[in-house]
Structure formats: structure tokens, C-alpha cells
Design a protein around this motif. Structure first.
Motif, PDB file in Angstrom:
ATOM      1  N   LEU A 183       7.844  -8.954  -4.737  1.00  0.00           N
ATOM      2  CA  LEU A 183       7.065  -8.135  -5.665  1.00  0.00           C
ATOM      3  C   LEU A 183       7.747  -8.050  -7.028  1.00  0.00           C
ATOM      4  O   LEU A 183       7.091  -8.108  -8.074  1.00  0.00           O
ATOM      5  CB  LEU A 183       6.876  -6.729  -5.092  1.00  0.00           C
ATOM      6  N   ARG A 184       9.068  -7.928  -7.025  1.00  0.00           N
ATOM      7  CA  ARG A 184       9.800  -7.877  -8.297  1.00  0.00           C
ATOM      8  C   ARG A 184       9.691  -9.206  -9.039  1.00  0.00           C
ATOM      9  O   ARG A 184       9.462  -9.225 -10.256  1.00  0.00           O
ATOM     10  CB  ARG A 184      11.279  -7.537  -8.047  1.00  0.00           C
ATOM     11  N   ARG A 185       9.834 -10.302  -8.311  1.00  0.00           N
ATOM     12  CA  ARG A 185       9.758 -11.617  -8.970  1.00  0.00           C
ATOM     13  C   ARG A 185       8.392 -11.845  -9.597  1.00  0.00           C
ATOM     14  O   ARG A 185       8.271 -12.492 -10.638  1.00  0.00           O
ATOM     15  CB  ARG A 185      10.068 -12.729  -7.966  1.00  0.00           C
ATOM     16  N   ALA A 186       7.363 -11.322  -8.945  1.00  0.00           N
ATOM     17  CA  ALA A 186       6.004 -11.509  -9.463  1.00  0.00           C
ATOM     18  C   ALA A 186       5.660 -10.502 -10.553  1.00  0.00           C
ATOM     19  O   ALA A 186       4.555 -10.540 -11.103  1.00  0.00           O
ATOM     20  CB  ALA A 186       4.998 -11.392  -8.314  1.00  0.00           C
ATOM     21  N   GLY A 187       6.585  -9.592 -10.861  1.00  0.00           N
ATOM     22  CA  GLY A 187       6.327  -8.603 -11.897  1.00  0.00           C
ATOM     23  C   GLY A 187       5.366  -7.507 -11.477  1.00  0.00           C
ATOM     24  O   GLY A 187       4.768  -6.835 -12.317  1.00  0.00           O
ATOM     25  N   LEU A 188       5.229  -7.288 -10.164  1.00  0.00           N
ATOM     26  CA  LEU A 188       4.291  -6.289  -9.661  1.00  0.00           C
ATOM     27  C   LEU A 188       4.933  -4.914  -9.507  1.00  0.00           C
ATOM     28  O   LEU A 188       4.222  -3.912  -9.423  1.00  0.00           O
ATOM     29  CB  LEU A 188       3.708  -6.751  -8.319  1.00  0.00           C
ATOM     30  N   GLU A 217       3.688  -0.285 -11.947  1.00  0.00           N
ATOM     31  CA  GLU A 217       3.157  -0.059 -13.283  1.00  0.00           C
ATOM     32  C   GLU A 217       1.914  -0.921 -13.459  1.00  0.00           C
ATOM     33  O   GLU A 217       1.905  -2.085 -13.106  1.00  0.00           O
ATOM     34  CB  GLU A 217       4.203  -0.404 -14.346  1.00  0.00           C
ATOM     35  N   GLY A 218       0.861  -0.333 -14.020  1.00  0.00           N
ATOM     36  CA  GLY A 218      -0.365  -1.097 -14.211  1.00  0.00           C
ATOM     37  C   GLY A 218      -1.186  -1.204 -12.933  1.00  0.00           C
ATOM     38  O   GLY A 218      -0.946  -0.493 -11.950  1.00  0.00           O
ATOM     39  N   THR A 219      -2.135  -2.102 -12.934  1.00  0.00           N
ATOM     40  CA  THR A 219      -3.114  -2.197 -11.834  1.00  0.00           C
ATOM     41  C   THR A 219      -3.071  -3.518 -11.077  1.00  0.00           C
ATOM     42  O   THR A 219      -3.823  -3.695 -10.127  1.00  0.00           O
ATOM     43  CB  THR A 219      -4.538  -2.013 -12.396  1.00  0.00           C
ATOM     44  N   GLN A 220      -2.211  -4.437 -11.485  1.00  0.00           N
ATOM     45  CA  GLN A 220      -2.265  -5.768 -10.887  1.00  0.00           C
ATOM     46  C   GLN A 220      -1.984  -5.760  -9.390  1.00  0.00           C
ATOM     47  O   GLN A 220      -2.631  -6.479  -8.623  1.00  0.00           O
ATOM     48  CB  GLN A 220      -1.289  -6.705 -11.587  1.00  0.00           C
ATOM     49  N   THR A 228       0.829  -1.211   0.000  1.00  0.00           N
ATOM     50  CA  THR A 228       0.000   0.000   0.000  1.00  0.00           C
ATOM     51  C   THR A 228       0.862   1.259   0.000  1.00  0.00           C
ATOM     52  O   THR A 228       0.490   2.280  -0.592  1.00  0.00           O
ATOM     53  CB  THR A 228      -0.964   0.020   1.202  1.00  0.00           C
ATOM     54  N   ALA A 229       2.034   1.208   0.642  1.00  0.00           N
ATOM     55  CA  ALA A 229       2.944   2.355   0.584  1.00  0.00           C
ATOM     56  C   ALA A 229       3.363   2.630  -0.858  1.00  0.00           C
ATOM     57  O   ALA A 229       3.434   3.786  -1.291  1.00  0.00           O
ATOM     58  CB  ALA A 229       4.172   2.100   1.457  1.00  0.00           C
ATOM     59  N   LEU A 230       3.624   1.583  -1.620  1.00  0.00           N
ATOM     60  CA  LEU A 230       3.999   1.757  -3.023  1.00  0.00           C
ATOM     61  C   LEU A 230       2.818   2.248  -3.849  1.00  0.00           C
ATOM     62  O   LEU A 230       2.982   3.082  -4.749  1.00  0.00           O
ATOM     63  CB  LEU A 230       4.527   0.441  -3.584  1.00  0.00           C
ATOM     64  N   LEU A 231       1.626   1.763  -3.562  1.00  0.00           N
ATOM     65  CA  LEU A 231       0.446   2.195  -4.310  1.00  0.00           C
ATOM     66  C   LEU A 231       0.131   3.668  -4.065  1.00  0.00           C
ATOM     67  O   LEU A 231      -0.396   4.353  -4.948  1.00  0.00           O
ATOM     68  CB  LEU A 231      -0.760   1.344  -3.924  1.00  0.00           C
ATOM     69  N   MET A 232       0.447   4.165  -2.880  1.00  0.00           N
ATOM     70  CA  MET A 232       0.188   5.566  -2.578  1.00  0.00           C
ATOM     71  C   MET A 232       1.101   6.507  -3.359  1.00  0.00           C
ATOM     72  O   MET A 232       0.728   7.640  -3.649  1.00  0.00           O
ATOM     73  CB  MET A 232       0.340   5.803  -1.067  1.00  0.00           C
ATOM     74  N   GLU A 233       2.296   6.027  -3.711  1.00  0.00           N
ATOM     75  CA  GLU A 233       3.240   6.812  -4.510  1.00  0.00           C
ATOM     76  C   GLU A 233       3.842   5.902  -5.573  1.00  0.00           C
ATOM     77  O   GLU A 233       5.020   5.554  -5.524  1.00  0.00           O
ATOM     78  CB  GLU A 233       4.339   7.398  -3.633  1.00  0.00           C
TER      79      GLU A 233
END
Length: 338
Positions: free
Chosen positions: A166-171, A179-182, A133-138
């Protein structure tokens, strides 16, 4: 993670032979299952929800003689049904594999991949949600491990493990940008907290015997911790296409369970939503109550939860809520990540 190798091993446990596809004729095909030469396109996601499955089914340009197989550390029940209904397949690394094609029908338990869910699922536990959520906020800012760990009050090693997953999952990318909405939709799949309905709504003018123990946090809202208005009422303030009534039930995040208990004592509990004046929930992550927004255009007297948290609430309504999200973009101060 060698996803294809894990899948070949799981199929072998069932007596089904498969090989990795090589060469130009099989470009876009990852595996070939021997019975009937079934061609398989393999996709890995850490968490496979119905939304993830639906997007993969839409986005994957399958050839007539190929089938989609989604491998996930966890595959939800709704995603399982959706994939099978569309003649695709899944391999849940917790120990189940299913596939429907013109040549192959499989639905069987296999040996789980030991420890993989706990080691690689970025959203396992509270730390995963806090980082996400911290990443989603910025989403475009990018952040270092140590800076994010300091901000969240988490150890650098824990934050590093989450970011790596998160990097391994491509998020997120290598700079920890979203990047994107996943990522949003994977967080939404875990964003469920039970509401407690209250018979009375506290008001800013309540005396200190009520306001102080409830820690409303109405002074200097953007720099303090306190109650945060969320869901439909907050979404309207941010410009979402929703209608709210004068007596709209207000929904709040509160900092901890102790405040929920005090609220039921001081304000009374309501037996149902229809009888309630407001609802409270312990914030799934501390930032929901520590990163509040005080807008001059807010017709309510309450600080707002950040738009990301409001959107996560709307996402829990698979009907109207997600319909609203599809057309709602918050003001320019915030990024749309759904």
C-alpha cells in the motif's frame, strides 16, 4: 520499483527504443520514445481501474507534445479502453502494452513481469481487503503492524507485506494513514459478491428454531457478530440522498456461507429480485458483520453495516450509486473516504 526501467525493457522487446528524460527542458517528462521523439509521462498504480484512469487523465497536465503512460500490476479492461480512447497508453505488468500518440501506435503482448502481481498488489487475496477496509474505517488513526495483525487475526508478516505494498502504491503514508479516495475506489473494484434472494424476511420475533441457527445477532449488536443491513436502506439511515419504499428489499451481509445455506432452507429462496423479501451475501471481510452500528434513529429493526461497507455497495452501481456517493457525507462519527 523502477517503473521507467520496466517500461523501457518492455518497449525494447518490441523493437522500440526509449530513454529516460533528463535535464531542465524535460521537467515533468519521464521517457522519450525514439520514433518521433514522443515524450511520455509515466504514472504507476498497483491497480488501474476506469476510475483511476479517469482521474489520471484529468489530473495530469500534459504538454501538447506528450502522452500519458500508466503502468499497473493490473489494468482492467475498462481502464484499457478509456486510456486508448483518450490517446494515452498503459503497460499491464501481466504482459500487455498499448499506446496511442501522434507518432506511435502500439498494441502488443510482452513478457510478464514475473510474480509482480502477487508480490506487490496490496489487495490480492482476502488479507489485502481486510487490511484495506480496516484502514478505511479509521483513515486518520494510523496503526502499527502488530496491532492491526492482532485485530484482524492475521500474521504480522502478512499484514506487513500488505501495508508495504500500500505504501509503495501511494495509497497510505508512512504512518499507514489514508489520504484521498484512491484506496476506497481500488477496494470498490474488487467488492463484488453474489446476492442470494430469499422469499421471506426474518424478523426479531422469529422463534428460536429460525433465529438461533441464522445467527441474527440482534442483542448488543455493536459488540457481537451477526447480520448487517447494507446498501440503499442502510445508506438512507446514514443520511444519503436516497428514497426507499415501505416494502424496500433489504440487503444483508451475513458472517459465512453456512448461514446463507440455512437461510435458503428456513426462509425459502426467491427466483428473482422482484419476488424476494430480502437478499443475503457472505461478507467479503469479517468486519462487515463484526463492526455493526446500532443507531437510535434507525427506522429499521436491523443493525447497520459500517458506512464504508455501505458506500462500497453503492459504488457497484456506476450510475445512481456513484452519483449518491458524490454528494453523501456520513455523520461526523465517521470519515468520508470516497
Amino acid at each position: 520499483m523502477d517503473t521507467e526501467a520496466l517500461l523501457i525493457d518492455a518497449l525494447a522487446q518490441l523493437g522500440v527504443q526509449a530513454r529516460q528524460a533528463v535535464g531542465a527542458p524535460d521537467r515533468g517528462i519521464d521517457l522519450v520514445i525514439e520514433p518521433g521523439e514522443t515524450r511520455v509521462q509515466v504514472k504507476h498504480r498497483a491497480l488501474v481501474t476506469d476510475e483511476v484512469a479517469r482521474r489520471l487523465l484529468i489530473e495530469m497536465p500534459l504538454r501538447p507534445d506528450s502522452v500519458l503512460m500508466v503502468v499497473g500490476d493490473r489494468v482492467t479492461e475498462t481502464a484499457r479502453r478509456l486510456l486508448i480512447e483518450h490517446r494515452a497508453g498503459y503497460y499491464d505488468l501481466r504482459g500487455h502494452l498499448a499506446l496511442r500518440s501522434s507518432n506511435v501506435v502500439i498494441d502488443a503482448d510482452v513478457e510478464p513481469v514475473s510474480g509482480r502481481v502477487e508480490r506487490t498488489h496490496a489487495l490480492s487475496g482476502n488479507a489485502g481487503l481486510e487490511v484495506a477496509t480496516a484502514l478505511l474505517m479509521e483513515p486518520a488513526a494510523g496503526v502499527s503492524v502488530r496491532e492491526l495483525a492482532r485485530r484482524l487475526g492475521r500474521s504480522a508478516s502478512t499484514v506487513s507485506e500488505v501495508l508495504a505494498a500500500l505504501r509503495r502504491a501511494g495509497l497510505v503514508d508512512d504512518g499507514h494513514r489514508v489520504e484521498g479516495t484512491q484506496l476506497f475506489w481500488e477496494v470498490a473494484d474488487r467488492w463484488r459478491v453474489a446476492r442470494i434472494y430469499l422469499a421471506r424476511l426474518p424478523v426479531p420475533g422469529d422463534d428460536a428454531t429460525i433465529a438461533k441457527p441464522l445467527r441474527l445477532g440482534l442483542d448488543d449488536a455493536e459488540n457481537t457478530i451477526g447480520w448487517a443491513l447494507t446498501d440503499s436502506a442502510a445508506a438512507v439511515v446514514y443520511g444519503a440522498p436516497l428514497a426507499v419504499r415501505t416494502e424496500q428489499l433489504l440487503d444483508f451481509y451475513v458472517p459465512d456461507l453456512a448461514i446463507v445455506r440455512r437461510s435458503t432452507t428456513l426462509l425459502g429462496s426467491a427466483s428473482s429480485r422482484l419476488q424476494a423479501r430480502c437478499a443475503v451475501r457472505v461478507a467479503p471481510v469479517p468486519a462487515a458483520c463484526s463492526h455493526r452500528v446500532d443507531l437510535a434513529t434507525n427506522p429499521f429493526e436491523w443493525p447497520l453495516a459500517h458506512p464504508v461497507f455501505v458506500a462500497l455497495d453503492l459504488a457497484q452501481d456506476a450510475g445512481r450509486g456513484r452519483e449518491v456517493l458524490s454528494v453523501w457525507t456520513p455523520p461526523d462519527r465517521w470519515a468520508r473516504v470516497w
